[in-house]
Design a protein around this motif. Structure first.
Motif, PDB file in Angstrom:
ATOM      1  N   UNK A   7       0.850  -1.230  -0.078  1.00 45.94           N
ATOM      2  CA  UNK A   7       0.190  -0.095  -0.079  1.00 45.94           C
ATOM      3  C   UNK A   7       0.803   1.304  -0.066  1.00 45.94           C
ATOM      4  N   UNK A   8       0.148   2.306  -0.259  1.00 42.37           N
ATOM      5  CA  UNK A   8       1.001   3.857  -0.063  1.00 42.37           C
ATOM      6  C   UNK A   8       1.524   4.137  -1.568  1.00 42.37           C
ATOM      7  N   UNK A   9       1.141   3.605  -2.704  1.00 40.66           N
ATOM      8  CA  UNK A   9       1.264   4.062  -3.961  1.00 40.66           C
ATOM      9  C   UNK A   9       0.563   5.371  -4.176  1.00 40.66           C
ATOM     10  N   UNK A  10       0.874   5.850  -5.345  1.00 38.39           N
ATOM     11  CA  UNK A  10      -0.089   7.047  -5.902  1.00 38.39           C
ATOM     12  C   UNK A  10       0.727   7.697  -6.723  1.00 38.39           C
ATOM     13  N   UNK A  11       0.182   8.854  -7.197  1.00 44.33           N
ATOM     14  CA  UNK A  11       0.654   9.822  -8.070  1.00 44.33           C
ATOM     15  C   UNK A  11       1.333  11.111  -7.223  1.00 44.33           C
ATOM     16  N   UNK A  12       2.463  11.307  -7.596  1.00 46.08           N
ATOM     17  CA  UNK A  12       3.479  12.308  -6.994  1.00 46.08           C
ATOM     18  C   UNK A  12       4.153  13.244  -8.050  1.00 46.08           C
ATOM     19  N   UNK A  13       4.518  14.450  -7.872  1.00 42.67           N
ATOM     20  CA  UNK A  13       5.013  15.345  -8.713  1.00 42.67           C
ATOM     21  C   UNK A  13       6.576  14.694  -8.477  1.00 42.67           C
ATOM     22  N   UNK A  14       7.258  15.041  -9.527  1.00 36.91           N
ATOM     23  CA  UNK A  14       8.860  14.896  -9.460  1.00 36.91           C
ATOM     24  C   UNK A  14       9.322  15.763  -8.166  1.00 36.91           C
ATOM     25  N   UNK A  79       7.075  -4.280   6.419  1.00 30.02           N
ATOM     26  CA  UNK A  79       8.341  -3.554   5.695  1.00 30.02           C
ATOM     27  C   UNK A  79       7.788  -2.298   4.930  1.00 30.02           C
ATOM     28  N   UNK A  80       8.869  -1.463   5.112  1.00 36.22           N
ATOM     29  CA  UNK A  80       8.499  -0.071   4.472  1.00 36.22           C
ATOM     30  C   UNK A  80       9.544   0.290   3.159  1.00 36.22           C
ATOM     31  N   UNK A  81       9.319   1.323   2.449  1.00 38.65           N
ATOM     32  CA  UNK A  81       9.950   1.836   1.479  1.00 38.65           C
ATOM     33  C   UNK A  81       9.867   3.266   1.397  1.00 38.65           C
ATOM     34  N   UNK A  82      10.973   4.085   2.150  1.00 38.55           N
ATOM     35  CA  UNK A  82      10.523   5.429   2.106  1.00 38.55           C
ATOM     36  C   UNK A  82      11.341   5.922   0.900  1.00 38.55           C
ATOM     37  N   UNK A  83      10.386   6.671   0.020  1.00 38.85           N
ATOM     38  CA  UNK A  83      11.010   7.159  -1.344  1.00 38.85           C
ATOM     39  C   UNK A  83      11.048   8.543  -1.499  1.00 38.85           C
ATOM     40  N   UNK A  84      12.147   9.226  -1.584  1.00 38.16           N
ATOM     41  CA  UNK A  84      12.361  10.694  -1.662  1.00 38.16           C
ATOM     42  C   UNK A  84      12.994  11.099  -3.100  1.00 38.16           C
ATOM     43  N   UNK A  85      12.700  12.204  -3.055  1.00 33.48           N
ATOM     44  CA  UNK A  85      13.589  12.940  -4.394  1.00 33.48           C
ATOM     45  C   UNK A  85      13.112  12.158  -5.625  1.00 33.48           C
ATOM     46  N   UNK A  86      11.789  11.843  -5.814  1.00 33.26           N
ATOM     47  CA  UNK A  86      11.209  10.806  -6.760  1.00 33.26           C
ATOM     48  C   UNK A  86      11.463  11.524  -8.136  1.00 33.26           C
ATOM     49  N   UNK A  87      11.606  10.405  -9.188  1.00 36.19           N
ATOM     50  CA  UNK A  87      12.007  11.179 -10.491  1.00 36.19           C
ATOM     51  C   UNK A  87      10.860  10.470 -11.290  1.00 36.19           C
ATOM     52  N   UNK A  88      10.513  10.876 -12.657  1.00 33.99           N
ATOM     53  CA  UNK A  88       9.547  10.291 -13.425  1.00 33.99           C
ATOM     54  C   UNK A  88       9.900   8.855 -13.852  1.00 33.99           C
ATOM     55  N   UNK A 120       1.350  -5.839  -5.628  1.00 35.32           N
ATOM     56  CA  UNK A 120       2.038  -4.770  -6.372  1.00 35.32           C
ATOM     57  C   UNK A 120       1.035  -3.561  -6.237  1.00 35.32           C
ATOM     58  N   UNK A 121       1.670  -2.215  -6.182  1.00 35.33           N
ATOM     59  CA  UNK A 121       1.292  -0.784  -5.912  1.00 35.33           C
ATOM     60  C   UNK A 121       1.777   0.060  -6.865  1.00 35.33           C
ATOM     61  N   UNK A 122       0.965   0.742  -7.588  1.00 37.59           N
ATOM     62  CA  UNK A 122       1.345   1.642  -8.612  1.00 37.59           C
ATOM     63  C   UNK A 122       1.867   2.799  -7.981  1.00 37.59           C
ATOM     64  N   UNK A 123       2.903   3.205  -8.684  1.00 35.82           N
ATOM     65  CA  UNK A 123       3.816   4.553  -8.402  1.00 35.82           C
ATOM     66  C   UNK A 123       3.745   5.166  -9.523  1.00 35.82           C
ATOM     67  N   UNK A 124       3.308   6.365  -9.577  1.00 37.81           N
ATOM     68  CA  UNK A 124       3.536   7.206 -10.613  1.00 37.81           C
ATOM     69  C   UNK A 124       4.173   8.704 -10.482  1.00 37.81           C
ATOM     70  N   UNK A 125       5.110   8.936 -11.086  1.00 40.88           N
ATOM     71  CA  UNK A 125       5.938  10.278 -10.866  1.00 40.88           C
ATOM     72  C   UNK A 125       5.729  11.086 -12.034  1.00 40.88           C
ATOM     73  N   UNK A 126       5.014  12.409 -11.877  1.00 34.12           N
ATOM     74  CA  UNK A 126       4.949  13.188 -13.177  1.00 34.12           C
ATOM     75  C   UNK A 126       5.904  14.211 -13.189  1.00 34.12           C
ATOM     76  N   UNK A 127       6.249  14.525 -14.470  1.00 31.51           N
ATOM     77  CA  UNK A 127       7.417  15.560 -14.371  1.00 31.51           C
ATOM     78  C   UNK A 127       6.984  17.030 -14.250  1.00 31.51           C
TER      79      UNK A 127
END
Length: 127
Positions: A7-14, A79-88, A120-127
Motif C-alpha cells: 500500500x502507499x502508492x499513488x501519483x506524486x510530482x517529481x 516492511x517499508x520503503x521511504x522514497x524521496x526525491x522521486x523522478x519520473x 503490487x502497488x502503482x507509483x506514478x511520478x509526473x514531471x
C-alpha cells in the motif's frame, strides 16, 4: 503460506516523496529477507532494495541509493520503503517479496525471490 499486501502508492510530482508499506499475514516474516522490486511499463521486474531479518543489513539498486530507504518492523510484520526525491523514471508497479532462504545480498545480486510476492502497488511520478 504468507500473504503480502502493498500500500502507499499513488501519483506524486517529481521531487516528492512516498512511503510504501508491505504488510504480511498468515505467517511471520520476522526471520525472512524482505525486498522491493519494481516493474515499469514494457520492462522486466527489477530489484530495488532488500533488508535482512533484523534490519541490520540493507542493499539498494544504484538507481535509488541515497533517495530510498528500506526498513522493517517485525513486531508489526511490516516492511517499508521511504522514497524521496522521486523522478519520473521511478514510475512503476512496486512489489514486495519475502524470502526465507536467500539473504539480502543474494536477492540483490540475483534479482530473484524463492518465497512470496505481493500483488503490487502503482507509483506514478509526473514531471
Amino acid at each position: 503460506q504468507v500473504q503480502l499486501v502493498e500500500s502507499g502508492g499513488g501519483l506524486v510530482q517529481a521531487g516528492g516523496s512516498l512511503r510504501l508499506s508491505c504488510a504480511a499475514s498468515g505467517r511471520t516474516v520476522s526471520f525472512s529477507t524482505m525486498g522491493w522490486f519494481r516493474q515499469a511499463p514494457g520492462k522486466e521486474r527489477v530489484f530495488v532494495a532488500a533488508i535482512n531479518w533484523n534490519g541490520g543489513s540493507t542493499f539498494y539498486a544504484d538507481s535509488v541509493k541515497g533517495r530510498f530507504t528500506i526498513s522493517r518492523d517485525n513486531a508489526e510484520n511490516t516492511m517499508y520503503l521511504q522514497m524521496n526525491s522521486l523522478k519520473p523514471e521511478d514510475t512503476a508497479v512496486y512489489y514486495c517479496a519475502a524470502d526465507w532462504i536467500r539473504g539480502p545480498r543474494e536477492m540483490a545480486n540475483t534479482g530473484t525471490v524463492t518465497g512470496s510476492w505481493g500483488q503490487g502497488t502503482q507509483v506514478t511520478v509526473s514531471s
